[in-house]
Design a protein around this motif. Sequence first.
Motif, short mmCIF file in Angstrom:
data_model
loop_
_atom_site.label_atom_id
_atom_site.label_comp_id
_atom_site.label_asym_id
_atom_site.label_seq_id
_atom_site.Cartn_x
_atom_site.Cartn_y
_atom_site.Cartn_z
N CYS A 39 0.83 -1.21 0.00
CA CYS A 39 0.00 0.00 0.00
C CYS A 39 0.86 1.26 0.00
O CYS A 39 0.56 2.22 -0.71
CB CYS A 39 -0.92 -0.01 1.21
SG CYS A 39 -2.29 -1.18 1.12
N PHE A 40 1.93 1.25 0.79
CA PHE A 40 2.85 2.38 0.79
C PHE A 40 3.41 2.63 -0.61
O PHE A 40 3.44 3.77 -1.10
CB PHE A 40 4.01 2.14 1.77
CG PHE A 40 3.75 2.63 3.16
CD1 PHE A 40 3.61 3.98 3.42
CD2 PHE A 40 3.65 1.74 4.22
CE1 PHE A 40 3.39 4.45 4.72
CE2 PHE A 40 3.42 2.18 5.51
CZ PHE A 40 3.28 3.54 5.76
N ILE A 41 3.87 1.57 -1.26
CA ILE A 41 4.50 1.71 -2.58
C ILE A 41 3.50 2.21 -3.61
O ILE A 41 3.79 3.14 -4.38
CB ILE A 41 5.11 0.36 -3.01
CG1 ILE A 41 6.29 0.01 -2.11
CG2 ILE A 41 5.56 0.42 -4.47
CD1 ILE A 41 6.83 -1.39 -2.33
N VAL A 42 2.31 1.62 -3.65
CA VAL A 42 1.32 2.00 -4.65
C VAL A 42 0.90 3.45 -4.48
O VAL A 42 0.87 4.23 -5.43
CB VAL A 42 0.09 1.05 -4.58
CG1 VAL A 42 -1.04 1.57 -5.46
CG2 VAL A 42 0.49 -0.36 -5.01
N LEU A 200 10.68 -8.58 -3.85
CA LEU A 200 10.02 -8.00 -5.03
C LEU A 200 9.62 -6.55 -4.81
O LEU A 200 9.68 -5.73 -5.74
CB LEU A 200 8.78 -8.83 -5.39
CG LEU A 200 9.03 -10.25 -5.92
CD1 LEU A 200 7.71 -10.99 -6.11
CD2 LEU A 200 9.80 -10.21 -7.24
N LEU A 201 9.23 -6.22 -3.58
CA LEU A 201 8.82 -4.85 -3.27
C LEU A 201 10.01 -3.92 -3.04
O LEU A 201 9.85 -2.69 -3.10
CB LEU A 201 7.93 -4.84 -2.02
CG LEU A 201 6.58 -5.56 -2.12
CD1 LEU A 201 5.88 -5.56 -0.76
CD2 LEU A 201 5.70 -4.91 -3.17
N LEU A 202 11.17 -4.49 -2.81
CA LEU A 202 12.34 -3.68 -2.45
C LEU A 202 12.75 -2.72 -3.56
O LEU A 202 13.08 -1.55 -3.30
CB LEU A 202 13.50 -4.61 -2.09
CG LEU A 202 14.67 -3.99 -1.32
CD1 LEU A 202 14.20 -3.35 -0.03
CD2 LEU A 202 15.72 -5.06 -1.03
N GLY A 203 12.73 -3.18 -4.82
CA GLY A 203 13.16 -2.34 -5.94
C GLY A 203 12.31 -1.09 -6.12
O GLY A 203 12.83 0.03 -6.04
N PRO A 204 10.99 -1.25 -6.34
CA PRO A 204 10.16 -0.05 -6.51
C PRO A 204 10.13 0.85 -5.28
O PRO A 204 10.02 2.07 -5.40
CB PRO A 204 8.76 -0.62 -6.81
CG PRO A 204 8.81 -2.04 -6.39
CD PRO A 204 10.22 -2.48 -6.56
N SER A 245 12.06 -9.51 9.64
CA SER A 245 11.88 -9.34 8.19
C SER A 245 11.49 -7.90 7.82
O SER A 245 11.97 -7.35 6.82
CB SER A 245 10.81 -10.31 7.68
OG SER A 245 9.59 -10.15 8.40
N ASN A 246 10.66 -7.27 8.63
CA ASN A 246 10.25 -5.89 8.34
C ASN A 246 11.41 -4.91 8.56
O ASN A 246 11.58 -3.96 7.79
CB ASN A 246 9.05 -5.50 9.21
CG ASN A 246 7.82 -6.30 8.89
OD1 ASN A 246 7.19 -6.11 7.87
ND2 ASN A 246 7.48 -7.24 9.77
N ASN A 253 16.21 -1.05 2.17
CA ASN A 253 15.66 0.09 1.43
C ASN A 253 16.61 1.28 1.50
O ASN A 253 16.93 1.90 0.48
CB ASN A 253 14.32 0.49 2.04
CG ASN A 253 13.19 0.40 1.04
OD1 ASN A 253 13.30 0.89 -0.08
ND2 ASN A 253 12.10 -0.24 1.43
N PHE A 254 17.07 1.58 2.70
CA PHE A 254 17.95 2.73 2.90
C PHE A 254 19.30 2.52 2.22
O PHE A 254 19.88 3.46 1.67
CB PHE A 254 18.12 3.02 4.39
CG PHE A 254 17.06 3.91 4.97
CD1 PHE A 254 17.37 5.18 5.40
CD2 PHE A 254 15.75 3.49 5.06
CE1 PHE A 254 16.40 6.02 5.93
CE2 PHE A 254 14.77 4.30 5.59
CZ PHE A 254 15.08 5.59 6.02
N ILE A 255 19.80 1.30 2.25
CA ILE A 255 21.10 1.02 1.64
C ILE A 255 21.02 1.19 0.13
O ILE A 255 21.88 1.85 -0.49
CB ILE A 255 21.57 -0.40 2.00
CG1 ILE A 255 21.85 -0.50 3.50
CG2 ILE A 255 22.81 -0.77 1.20
CD1 ILE A 255 22.19 -1.91 3.97
N ILE A 256 20.01 0.61 -0.50
CA ILE A 256 19.87 0.71 -1.96
C ILE A 256 19.61 2.15 -2.37
O ILE A 256 20.15 2.65 -3.37
CB ILE A 256 18.73 -0.21 -2.45
CG1 ILE A 256 19.08 -1.67 -2.16
CG2 ILE A 256 18.47 -0.02 -3.93
CD1 ILE A 256 17.96 -2.64 -2.48
#
Length: 298
Positions: A39-42, A200-204, A245-246, A253-256
């Motif tokens: 939901c955050f990503i979308v 899968l969600l990490l990239g976007p 995991s969260n 996320n922050f590293i990428i």
Amino acid sequence: MRRRPQSAALTSSFLRAGSEKTVSTAAAQSQFHTDLWLCFIVQNWILDFGRPIAMIIMPLEWFPLNKPSVGDYFHMAYNVITPFLLLKLIERSPTALPRSAVYLCIITFVMGASIHLVGDSINHRLILSGYQLHLSVRENPIIKDLKPASLIDSFELLYYYDEHLGHSMWYVPFFLILFLYFTGCFTQVKDEKMPYSGWLLLGPSAVYYWYLITEGQIFVLYVFTFFAMVATVMRQRRMGFVLDSNGRFLFYNFIITLGLVLVWVAYLWNDKVLRKKYPGIIYVPEPWSFYTLHIKGS
């Protein structure tokens, strides 16, 4: 054979049920929040990143300059949905977080995002009139010849509310809430890994945060938050705790995102026009400034 007293049996049953409920609750809380992160990503991609794109695509006849634009409605939706998602994220924290700090962050976030809504709305109308984002307020062709000259001060005040005060009140509490949630994402379960949905969600998600940091000009805030996360991880490891995991999802996320920002800065390092607009030691150009300078004209 002596019969077990009914009250003792009920008490034992109640305690056993409560213990099972606690275990199941803890297990549920440690699960990866695929629904929330999705939901955050979308909503981030549609309501924040897609906001200026929608304003460019939609016909001007549908949204006159003296009325709210489609981007304004996107921003209004963002100002409601994002605080709600942040509160749901805090609710799922495995540890209790300070409620007063969370409430103050949410209130400040909504106020800052609302200030930015007004400034960004007027800024978009200026762009349609010829305002160039890669130039300062006083250097813009449609601004520098205004009479009386005091009008230019008013536009600089608008820019301050939009790009400085609005962003600060918007992003500081946002990252503070993420950090508060991150401090509770530690467990003693050594083999807890991030599921495939998280990868899968990490990239976007990371690409959006690259946009958020560069367009919002909050690289310093991001770096301080990242260092605080690294320090928290090191401290918790000494105590025998590891990220769940969260927490891994946020940390990766922050590293990428840091890598993407560094690539972006290196790519535009020798751009003289953008260098003039972003002087100083920290040079992080905005994507929309790059767009008006190198893409829109061509």
